[in-house]
Design an enzyme around this catalytic site. Structure first.
Site, short mmCIF file in Angstrom:
data_model
loop_
_atom_site.label_atom_id
_atom_site.label_comp_id
_atom_site.label_asym_id
_atom_site.label_seq_id
_atom_site.Cartn_x
_atom_site.Cartn_y
_atom_site.Cartn_z
N HIS A 152 -2.79 -0.80 -2.76
CA HIS A 152 -4.58 -0.96 -2.62
C HIS A 152 -5.10 -2.31 -2.97
CE1 HIS A 152 -5.30 3.56 -1.88
NE2 HIS A 152 -4.02 3.44 -1.78
N ASP A 153 -4.33 -3.15 -3.52
CA ASP A 153 -4.70 -4.55 -3.78
C ASP A 153 -4.32 -5.41 -2.57
OD1 ASP A 153 -6.22 -6.27 -5.37
OD2 ASP A 153 -4.24 -7.17 -6.08
N ASP A 172 -4.85 -10.32 -4.61
CA ASP A 172 -5.34 -11.29 -5.50
C ASP A 172 -5.98 -10.70 -6.70
OD1 ASP A 172 -7.51 -9.56 -4.52
OD2 ASP A 172 -8.53 -11.44 -3.45
N SER A 174 -8.21 -8.38 -7.20
CA SER A 174 -9.51 -7.98 -7.00
C SER A 174 -9.82 -6.47 -7.16
CB SER A 174 -10.24 -8.42 -5.61
OG SER A 174 -9.42 -7.62 -4.51
N HIS A 278 6.00 6.83 -0.07
CA HIS A 278 5.48 8.19 -0.48
C HIS A 278 6.88 8.92 -1.20
CE1 HIS A 278 1.87 8.01 2.53
NE2 HIS A 278 1.50 7.42 0.89
N ASP A 296 7.10 14.59 -1.25
CA ASP A 296 8.76 14.66 -1.14
C ASP A 296 9.20 15.36 -2.33
OD1 ASP A 296 10.90 13.22 -2.75
OD2 ASP A 296 11.33 12.11 -0.88
N THR A 298 11.59 15.25 -4.16
CA THR A 298 12.19 14.42 -5.46
C THR A 298 11.40 13.34 -5.73
OG1 THR A 298 13.57 13.29 -3.68
CG2 THR A 298 14.74 15.13 -4.71
N ASP A 303 14.45 7.97 -2.77
CA ASP A 303 15.62 8.48 -1.86
C ASP A 303 14.79 8.57 -0.41
OD1 ASP A 303 13.88 10.69 -2.14
OD2 ASP A 303 15.72 12.23 -2.84
#
Ligand SMILES: *[C@@H]1O[C@H](CO)[C@@H](O)[C@H](O)[C@H]1NC(C)=O
Ligand SMILES: *[C@@H]1O[C@H](CO)[C@@H](O)[C@H](O)[C@H]1NC(C)=O
Ligand SMILES: *[C@@H]1O[C@H](CO)[C@@H](O)[C@H](O)[C@H]1NC(C)=O
Ligand SMILES: *[C@@H]1O[C@H](CO)[C@@H](O)[C@H](O)[C@H]1NC(C)=O
Ligand SMILES: *[C@@H]1O[C@H](CO)[C@@H](O)[C@H](O)[C@H]1NC(C)=O
Length: 397
Positions: A152-153, A172, A174, A278, A296, A298, A303
Site C-alpha cells: 500500500h505504500d 517513499d 508516505s 494473499h 488461503d 494456510t 505456499d
C-alpha cells in the site's frame, strides 16, 4: 535482555545455526541457480530474435516481455548497484539471494555500526524476526500486515502521472508520514502496523520508505516457504500524500486491474505473482461479518494453495474468503495460464522466483536514486523451504 542484544551476542553463530537447521538449503541454492539461468537466457534470446510488435497481448503464445526499466536506471544504471537492480528488473539476474555470514560490527548506536549501512538493518532484522514469527514457527498477523503495508505504500505510483509531472508517491514512506493516506478506506486495518513501524523507525533511526519495504520482504522470508528477496535500502522519504485511487479494489474488473498495474510497469504476469501475497492474508473490512477470514487455507505459510483455492480446487475450508478481484484474474485469458502454472507442480519455485522479481519492481516505484542504494539482503534470516505440517489448515501464527 533485549532480542537485539541477544542476537548481537550470538552474531554469526545464530546465522550458521539457521543454515544448518535446514538440510534442504543446498538444494535451494542449486534450484535457484538452475531455475534462473535458463530463463534469463531464453528471455534475452527472445528479445533479440523476436521483434516487439509481434508480441501482442492477445496472442497467448507470446513470450512474456521483460519489464521496462524505471526511475534513474532507465539507461541501465550508472553505478554497480544501479546496474544490478536493472538486471533484476529485466530478469537476467536472480531476485533471490542466500548471501549470509554477515557479522554485526557493533551495537546500534556504536561508531562501528554507523559506518556500515547494513549494520542497523541487521539489528532491525532481529527485532522483526521476533515480531513476525508465531509460536508454531509460521508467520503471524504482524507479518501479514507488514506485507500489506509494503504494497500500500509502494503501489501508489503511476507512470502516466509521473510523465505528467506528478512523479511522487510509491515506496517513499508516505503512508506513515503523511496524515492523510492512513485515513483512506483501502488502508483500513493498517493503523496497528503503521504504529509499530513508527516505533521501530524512531528506535533505529532509518528511513520510513526503506523500513516499510524491508519489513515487507522480511515478513515474506519469515513465513515458511517464502523466498529471500534481494533487499535494498537508501530510498528518499516523503510526507506528501500520494495521489488517491492508485490501489486496486476488491470489486475491480480484470481489465481495470490489468490497466492499473500496467501503468505501474507491472505486467499481467507480474500482477498474478504479486497477488499470491494473499497466501498469508486475512480480511477484516471487505466482509465485516467474516472478520479474520483468510484468503488461503494456510495463512501462516507462504505456499501456493491460494492459487488453487481461488480456482475453487484443493482443500478448501469454508472459512476461506475469496476476493472477487482474485477470482476474475484467475479466469481472465491474460492471466489464467500463469495462475494455473503457479498452482501446479513446481509452482512454488516458479512463484517464489517471479514474486521476487515483481516485488523488487514494486518496491522501486517512485524511487529515483536507485543508483545510490545499498543491498542488505545478507542481514535477512535464511529461508525455510521445508516446513513440517506446512499444509495444516487454518493455523495462522
Ligand atoms: C495508533 O496510534 C494512535 C496514536 O498514538 C492511536 O490513537 C491508535 O489507537 C493506534 N492504533 C492502533 C490500531 O494501534
Ligand atoms: C540510539 O540513541 C538514540 C539517542 O540516544 C536513542 O533514542 C535510541 O533509542 C538508540 N537506539 C537504540 C536501538 O538503542
Ligand atoms: C464489493 O461488492 C460487494 C457486493 O456487491 C459489496 O457488498 C461491497 O461493499 C463492495 N466492496 C467495495 C469495497 O466496494
Ligand atoms: C493444486 O492444483 C494443481 C492443478 O492446478 C494440482 O496439481 C495440485 O495438486 C493442487 N494442489 C493441492 C494441494 O490440491
Ligand atoms: C547519489 O550519490 C551521489 C554521491 O553521494 C550524489 O552526488 C548524488 O546526488 C546522489 N544521487 C541521487 C539521485 O540521490
Amino acid at each position: 535482555m533485549k532480542v537485539t542484544n541477544i542476537l548481537f551476542g550470538l552474531g554469526l553463530l545464530s546465522i550458521l545455526e539457521e543454515s544448518v537447521a535446514y538440510p534442504g538449503m543446498s538444494n535451494t541454492i542449486s534450484e535457484i541457480k538452475q531455475r534462473t539461468l535458463p530463463k534469463r537466457q531464453t528471455l534475452l534470446q527472445r528479445r533479440v530474435v523476436r521483434p516487439r510488435q509481434v508480441e501482442t497481448a492477445e496472442d497467448p503464445e507470446a513470450p512474456e516481455e521483460p519489464g521496462v526499466l524505471i526511475g534513474d536506471i532507465k539507461d541501465g544504471g550508472t553505478t554497480p548497484i544501479g546496474k544490478t537492480v536493472a538486471r533484476i528488473l529485466l530478469e537476467t539476474e536472480s531476485g533471490q539471494s542466500l548471501e549470509a555470514g554477515y557479522q554485526i560490527p557493533g551495537p546500534p548506536n556504536s561508531t562501528e555500526c554507523k559506518e556500515d549501512t547494513c549494520c542497523i538493518w541487521a539489528h532491525i532484522s532481529a527485532e522483526l524476526t521476533a515480531a513476525f514469527r508465531g509460536p508454531s514457527g509460521r508467520c503471524n498477523k504482524w507479518a501479514r500486515a507488514a506485507v500489506r503495508l509494503g504494497f500500500h505504500d509502494a503501489g501508489t505510483w503511476s507512470q502516466a502521472l509521473a510523465d505528467n509531472g506528478q512523479d511522487f508517491g510509491g515506496a517513499d514512506g508516505s503512508i506513515a508520514l503523511s496524515a492523510d493516506e492512513i485515513q483512506r478506506p483501502e488502508n483500513n486495518g493498517l493503523q496497528g502496523i503503521v504504529n509499530k513501524t513508527q516505533v521501530w523507525q524512531k528506535k533505529f533511526g532509518v528511513g520510513m520508505g526503506d523500513l516499510i519495504q524491508f519489513s515487507a520482504q522480511h515478513a515474506v522470508v519469515t513465513c515458511p516457504l517464502g523466498p529471500r528477496i534481494r533487499t535494498f535500502v537508501g530510498r528518499k522519504d516523503s510526507s506528501k500524500a500520494a495521489v488517491d485511487g492508485l490501489l486496486p479494489g476488491v470489486n475491480d474488473s480484470a481489465d481495470k486491474l490489468i490497466k492499473l498495474f500496467e501503468d505501474k510497469t507491472i505486467s499481467p504476469h507480474d500482477l498474478v505473482a504479486l497477488l499470491g501475497a494473499h497466501t498469508t492474508s486475512e480480511q477484516f473490512f471487505v466482509d465485516t461479518e467474516q472478520k479474520g477470514a483468510p484468503q488461503d487455507g494456510t495463512p501462516g505459510v507462504w505456499d501456493t494453495l491460494f492459487y488453487n483455492q481461488t480456482l475453487g480446487t484443493g482443500p478448501l475450508p469454508k472459512e476461506v474468503f475469496r476476493f472477487p478481484s482474485d477470482i476474475v484474474l484467475s479466469k481472465d485469458p491474460r492471466t489464467a495460464d500463469e495462475w494455473l502454472s503457479f498452482s501446479g507442480p513446481e509452482g512454488q519455485n516458479h512463484w517464489n522466483e517471479d514474486y521476487s522479481y515483481s516485488y523488487i519492481r514494486l518496491s522501486m516505484l517512485g524511487v529515483n536514486n536507485i543508483n545510490n542504494l545499498t543491498e542488505c539482503t545478507k542481514v535477512l534470516p535464511l529461508p525455510r523451504p521445508y516446513f513440517q505440517d506446512a499444509g495444516q489448515l487454518l493455523v495462522n501464527e
